[in-house]
Design a protein around this motif. Structure first.
Motif, PDB file in Angstrom:
ATOM      1  N   GLY A 145      40.500  -1.824  -1.507  1.00 21.22           N
ATOM      2  CA  GLY A 145      41.789  -2.340  -2.209  1.00 21.22           C
ATOM      3  C   GLY A 145      41.549  -4.064  -2.439  1.00 21.22           C
ATOM      4  N   GLN A 146      40.776  -4.766  -1.740  1.00 16.47           N
ATOM      5  CA  GLN A 146      40.518  -5.771  -1.975  1.00 16.47           C
ATOM      6  C   GLN A 146      39.894  -6.094  -3.809  1.00 16.47           C
ATOM      7  N   VAL A 147      40.823  -7.178  -4.099  1.00 16.99           N
ATOM      8  CA  VAL A 147      40.048  -7.386  -5.872  1.00 16.99           C
ATOM      9  C   VAL A 147      39.475  -9.566  -5.781  1.00 16.99           C
ATOM     10  N   VAL A 148      40.333 -10.367  -4.755  1.00 18.15           N
ATOM     11  CA  VAL A 148      39.434 -10.845  -4.816  1.00 18.15           C
ATOM     12  C   VAL A 148      38.249 -11.166  -3.719  1.00 18.15           C
ATOM     13  N   LEU A 167      48.678 -16.713   1.334  1.00 20.66           N
ATOM     14  CA  LEU A 167      47.160 -16.356   1.424  1.00 20.66           C
ATOM     15  C   LEU A 167      46.912 -17.558   3.068  1.00 20.66           C
ATOM     16  N   ILE A 224      39.618 -22.396  -5.456  1.00 22.87           N
ATOM     17  CA  ILE A 224      39.790 -23.242  -5.395  1.00 22.87           C
ATOM     18  C   ILE A 224      40.215 -24.458  -3.643  1.00 22.87           C
ATOM     19  N   HIS A 270      55.216 -15.198  -0.072  1.00 23.94           N
ATOM     20  CA  HIS A 270      54.088 -14.164   0.605  1.00 23.94           C
ATOM     21  C   HIS A 270      52.820 -15.648   0.091  1.00 23.94           C
ATOM     22  N   HIS A 272      40.587 -12.955   2.914  1.00 29.33           N
ATOM     23  CA  HIS A 272      42.169 -13.266   2.778  1.00 29.33           C
ATOM     24  C   HIS A 272      43.367 -12.871   3.400  1.00 29.33           C
ATOM     25  N   ASP A 310      50.497 -16.955  -3.087  1.00 37.21           N
ATOM     26  CA  ASP A 310      49.958 -15.644  -3.586  1.00 37.21           C
ATOM     27  C   ASP A 310      50.957 -16.391  -4.745  1.00 37.21           C
ATOM     28  N   PHE A 319      42.323  -6.595   2.981  1.00 32.69           N
ATOM     29  CA  PHE A 319      41.790  -5.725   2.660  1.00 32.69           C
ATOM     30  C   PHE A 319      40.365  -5.709   2.090  1.00 32.69           C
ATOM     31  N   PHE A 339      47.912 -20.854   1.784  1.00 33.42           N
ATOM     32  CA  PHE A 339      48.639 -20.998  -0.324  1.00 33.42           C
ATOM     33  C   PHE A 339      49.630 -20.251  -0.748  1.00 33.42           C
ATOM     34  N   ILE A 371      38.115 -16.872  -7.232  1.00 34.79           N
ATOM     35  CA  ILE A 371      39.239 -17.428  -7.166  1.00 34.79           C
ATOM     36  C   ILE A 371      38.894 -18.394  -6.324  1.00 34.79           C
ATOM     37  N   PHE A 372      39.216 -18.197  -5.448  1.00 37.06           N
ATOM     38  CA  PHE A 372      39.186 -19.089  -4.013  1.00 37.06           C
ATOM     39  C   PHE A 372      38.483 -19.447  -3.642  1.00 37.06           C
ATOM     40  N   MET A 397      51.367 -14.145  -7.394  1.00 36.16           N
ATOM     41  CA  MET A 397      51.773 -13.116  -7.707  1.00 36.16           C
ATOM     42  C   MET A 397      53.095 -12.323  -6.220  1.00 36.16           C
ATOM     43  N   HIS A 450      46.840 -11.647   4.154  1.00 40.07           N
ATOM     44  CA  HIS A 450      48.067 -11.326   3.161  1.00 40.07           C
ATOM     45  C   HIS A 450      49.198 -11.601   4.362  1.00 40.07           C
TER      46      HIS A 450
END
Ligand code: AMP
Length: 142
Positions: free
Chosen positions: A97-100, A45, A14, A43, A104, A35, A91, A33, A10-11, A37, A106
């Motif tokens: 804990g990394q999702v993307v 990133l 972007i 918040h 990045h 977050d 993360f 940019f 996703i990033f 959520m 936070h």
């Protein structure tokens, strides 16, 4: 699971302008940019423009540059949101804990006694994000 960089994350989209973002800061090496959520208001990133999956593969100079921009964003976020402090998180890999999977950092403005919302628990209203982005962008431009 492969630990190769996936240019369809996703990033990366972007960065290529294929997906929208509430941008607050951009230069030739980094982008910041909001977050969508947020765990607290403001918040943000911070990502490098150079492709890297996480802290395990990023070039150390790119990591140092991202840290420099994260500091700018932290100072701006603290001022704009009249925060008492700032939480900075990174993360790496699913176990971390990394999702993307584009590195990045936070940067989360914090207020005394106010806990962070759980990750990805709340999608902020677009108008609120737009307003927060304008406030941060102005602070980062000055
Ligand atoms: P993580 O990989 O766990 O460090 O976190 C990924 C973060 O990206 C989460 O906090 C998500 O809320 C955030 N996120 C996911 N998609 C987008 C998006 N399109 N724009 C901004 N933030 C996003």
């Amino acid at each position: 699971m492969s630990d190769a960089y996936d240019p369809q994350n996703i990033f990366a989209k972007i960065l290529r302008g294929e997906l929208p973002a509430f941008k607050v800061y951009e230069d030739d090496r980094a982008l910041a940019f909001l977050d969508i959520m947020p765990r607290c208001p403001g918040h943000t990133l911070v990502i490098p423009k150079a492709p890297s999956r996480n802290i395990l593969d990023i070039d150390p100079d790119d990591l140092a540059y991202v840290a420099k921009i994260a500091q700018k964003v932290a100072r701006a976020g603290k001022a704009v949101f009249k925060a008492d402090g700032v939480t900075v998180q990174q993360f790496s890999e699913p176990a971390g804990g990394q999702v993307v999977f584009h590195l990045h950092v936070h940067v989360i403005p914090r207020h005394e006694g106010e806990p962070m919302k759980p990750a990805a628990s709340f999608k902020e209203d677009m108008a609120v994000l737009a307003q927060h982005a304008e406030m941060l962008k102005a602070a980062l431009a000055s």
